[in-house]
Every structure is written in structure tokens, then in C-alpha cells.
Design an enzyme around this catalytic site. Sequence first.
Site, PDB file in Angstrom:
ATOM      1  N   GLU A 159       1.350  -6.787 -13.411  1.00  0.00           N
ATOM      2  CA  GLU A 159      -0.225  -6.749 -13.179  1.00  0.00           C
ATOM      3  C   GLU A 159      -1.313  -6.521 -14.465  1.00  0.00           C
ATOM      4  O   GLU A 159      -1.514  -5.806 -14.453  1.00  0.00           O
ATOM      5  CB  GLU A 159      -0.548  -6.671 -12.130  1.00  0.00           C
ATOM      6  CG  GLU A 159       0.328  -6.762 -10.518  1.00  0.00           C
ATOM      7  CD  GLU A 159      -0.439  -6.018  -9.609  1.00  0.00           C
ATOM      8  OE1 GLU A 159      -1.795  -5.510  -9.233  1.00  0.00           O
ATOM      9  OE2 GLU A 159       0.408  -6.732  -7.873  1.00  0.00           O
ATOM     10  N   GLU A 274       6.773 -11.956  -4.426  1.00  0.00           N
ATOM     11  CA  GLU A 274       6.255 -11.677  -3.523  1.00  0.00           C
ATOM     12  C   GLU A 274       5.618 -12.515  -2.514  1.00  0.00           C
ATOM     13  O   GLU A 274       4.322 -12.446  -2.467  1.00  0.00           O
ATOM     14  CB  GLU A 274       5.401 -10.798  -3.964  1.00  0.00           C
ATOM     15  CG  GLU A 274       5.990 -10.269  -4.992  1.00  0.00           C
ATOM     16  CD  GLU A 274       4.552  -8.464  -5.809  1.00  0.00           C
ATOM     17  OE1 GLU A 274       3.667  -8.630  -4.602  1.00  0.00           O
ATOM     18  OE2 GLU A 274       4.629  -8.394  -6.208  1.00  0.00           O
TER      19      GLU A 274
HETATM   20  O1  9MR Z   1       3.488  -3.993  -0.158  1.00  0.00           O
HETATM   21  C1  9MR Z   1       3.089  -3.348  -0.759  1.00  0.00           C
HETATM   22  C2  9MR Z   1       2.213  -1.489   0.149  1.00  0.00           C
HETATM   23  O2  9MR Z   1       3.637  -1.428   0.876  1.00  0.00           O
HETATM   24  C3  9MR Z   1       2.092  -0.728  -1.005  1.00  0.00           C
HETATM   25  O3  9MR Z   1       0.950   0.306  -0.161  1.00  0.00           O
HETATM   26  C4  9MR Z   1       1.112  -1.238  -2.440  1.00  0.00           C
HETATM   27  C5  9MR Z   1       1.068  -0.286  -2.889  1.00  0.00           C
HETATM   28  O4  9MR Z   1       2.065   0.343  -3.597  1.00  0.00           O
HETATM   29  O5  9MR Z   1       1.815  -2.148  -2.731  1.00  0.00           O
HETATM   30  C6  9MR Z   1       2.361  -3.140  -1.920  1.00  0.00           C
HETATM   31  O6  9MR Z   1       2.788  -4.044  -3.222  1.00  0.00           O
HETATM   32  C7  9MR Z   1       2.527  -4.644  -4.184  1.00  0.00           C
HETATM   33  C8  9MR Z   1       3.225  -4.717  -4.991  1.00  0.00           C
HETATM   34  O7  9MR Z   1       4.295  -4.188  -5.484  1.00  0.00           O
HETATM   35  C9  9MR Z   1       2.815  -5.951  -6.471  1.00  0.00           C
HETATM   36  N1  9MR Z   1       1.951  -6.462  -6.788  1.00  0.00           N
HETATM   37  C10 9MR Z   1       1.031  -6.416  -5.693  1.00  0.00           C
HETATM   38  C11 9MR Z   1       1.756  -6.117  -3.631  1.00  0.00           C
HETATM   39  C12 9MR Z   1      -0.102  -6.272  -2.607  1.00  0.00           C
HETATM   40  O8  9MR Z   1      -0.203  -5.038  -2.893  1.00  0.00           O
END
Ligand code: 9MR
Length: 367
Positions: A159, A274
Site C-alpha cells: 500500500e 486478500e
Molecule cells: O485484517 C487485518 C486486521 O486484523 C488488522 O488489525 C489490520 C491492521 O494490522 O490489518 C488487517 O489486514 C489488512 C492487511 O494487512 C493489509 N490490507 C488491508 C487488510 C484489511 O485492513
Amino acid sequence: MTAITRRHLLTAISGAAVARTMEASAQTTTVEKTLIAAARSKNLTYGAAMATWQTDRDVVLRRTFDRQCGTIVPEWEMKWGAIEGTRGTRNYTGADRVVSFAASHGLTCRGHAAIWYRNLPKWVEPALKAEGVEVMAAHIQDLMAHYKGKIKSWDIVNEAIEPKDGLADSLRNTPFLRQLGSDYIGRAFTIAAEADPNIQGFYNEYGLYHNDSKDHDRRTAVLALLQKLKQQGVPIYGLGIQGHHDLARPFDPSVFAAFLRDVAGLGLKILITELDIDDRSLSQTVSERDRLVAERATAFLTTALSERAVEGVLTWGLSDKYSWLNTSTYQKRSDGTMNRCLPYDENFQTKPFWYSLYYALRNAPSR
Ligand code: 9MR
């Protein structure tokens, strides 16, 4: 017919029925439909994100990973903040548990995510400012060394594009950009490849699929970034397209297909990393919501899998029960019902989304 003969006859009939049922269930077992079998039949992979707090407490979840997946990816455990909240005390306990879960279930594990502006320990930005690129390099080198031979597919940078930040090349305003300048992205890939030449390094991004101006701008910027990295000879293997869909936003297969073709044209592979489909905007009945989620899944996946550079699909979890859209308070549906964003419902019953996934994988062109 005497009573006794009738009884014998009835027993025989019900015995035959039982035998037929047993035979049918034996057949179902041998030809059990699984997502991973559908994927493998086309030389693709299927997997999902997990977190140890989920698998530790839920045997059904563990079994579902075991049966349905070929790959897993940690939702949290490999992020910088999870490993080195305090500088110098790198703790791989959680991340290692994910890797051993994968190994003990015959799954491969992806790495997620080496460089991300979120979940970044507070000490990182001042350290980058004072000491420069070595701080980022040390983190990447240690990650790659720790998982050498265990993890091949890595989200190296996650990102890094945000057109609305208004900066040159639509780069996101992150501590890395502020302190290291715009070539931090290429450098991250080079550092990772030098530490472990066998990895497949991915640039991973969201917001690349909706047919609106927001995603149009992000697609344009991501493509320009990838072009530049390739021109500079940066060792990047592929693009991870996250696939967090919002049903309030439109999807146009032909626009998305053209983007995939452009990415593949750069000689890059693509992974859907994802996938989930947010139904927060829908107020219909559950079955209508499920139908609309599945419809989007089919449109998205059949388009994605028609592009031969796409190597597989990971969903961001398996069951609605553990989705970030249901577990993080600020993302929840306002009517208090579960977001039906994943292939399994909260009781691990398959939903129409599951069948979209299954048939998209099974009917994909062979690799
Ligand atoms: O699903 C993830 C959530 O449990 C965490 O709290 C969050 C922050 O670390 O990240 C979420 O996963 C993200 C992923 O790492 C990157 N793309 C977006 C995902 C959803 O926010």
C-alpha cells in the site's frame, strides 16, 4: 404376504437404502469438492489469511484450513509492529507459530508484509530520520534470513500508493517516503532479493478493481510505479491485488481485465491476495445479500483467472466469524448483523460465495 415376510422385506428395503446412502457418502468423501482441489486442477493456488488467536481456539477453522487451502498468510503476526514493537527486541514467536501451523498442515505460508506504513512501531520514523535506509534494510534482512527456505512468496511493500495524498507519482505520504525518498520502494525489493534470492517479491495494493475514479487513479499510479520498477531492473516478481470489494462501488470486468493485461505485459505475475466482499451497503435479506456477494465474486474471479499471469487466490479469512469486517468495531455493519463477506458463514456453512470461488477456480483456463 405374511407379517414376517413383510417385516423381512421392509428390513431388506431399508437395508438397501442404508447401503445406498453409505455408498453415496463414500463417493462424496472420495470426490469431496474442495477449493484447493479445484485450484490445483488448473495449476493455481487457493489460500486464506489466519491469525493464531483464531486457529488456537477453533478446531473447525483449523480443519477447514487443512481441507480447503494450499496456502496461508498471517493477518497480523509478521507485521513490523508485531515483531519489533521495541527496537532491538525482535520477537518471532507469533510469526513462527503461523509458519509451523502451515508446515504441520502441509500448507505453504506467504509473508505479509515487510514494509507497510501501518502497524509501524513509533520508533521507526525517528530512526529512519537519524540513520537512514539501514533501518529499513536491517528489518528486511532479518525477516528474510529468519524465513529463508520457509517462505518464498513475500509482500515486500504494501500500500505505497495514495493518489489523494497529492504527492508526486501518487506516492502515499508515509514515514518511508518522508525519510528515505521515493526510491525506498525499489530499494526494499533489492534488499530483500539480496538477502534471499529465491523469494518472489510482491508489491501488494488495494483499490484496483472498482470502476470509479478513485480506483482508476490508483490503477494508473500503480501501473506507472510497476513500469518504473521494471525499467530500473528492480527484482520484483509480481503484483498482489488485495481484492477488498465494496458492493456500493461498481465493478466492470473489461476495465479490470485491461489492467491485468497491462500488468502481465510488464512480465509480472499476479496474485489475488486478500479477497473479501463487503456487504455493508446492502440492506436486503440475507439470501439476497449472499446472492449479490456471490455475483460480484464470480464477475471478479472469472475475469482475474482468465488472465494467465494470475497464479491464485487468497481470501482474507475463511469464515465471516473471524473477518476483520466483523471483528474490528469501526468496520461493523450498522444493523448489527454479520457482514457476509467470506466463503463460509459464522457456522462454517458454505455460502454462494464459496461456489463462486469453486467454479471460478475449476473453470479457469489451465496454466
Ligand atoms: O485484517 C487485518 C486486521 O486484523 C488488522 O488489525 C489490520 C491492521 O494490522 O490489518 C488487517 O489486514 C489488512 C492487511 O494487512 C493489509 N490490507 C488491508 C487488510 C484489511 O485492513
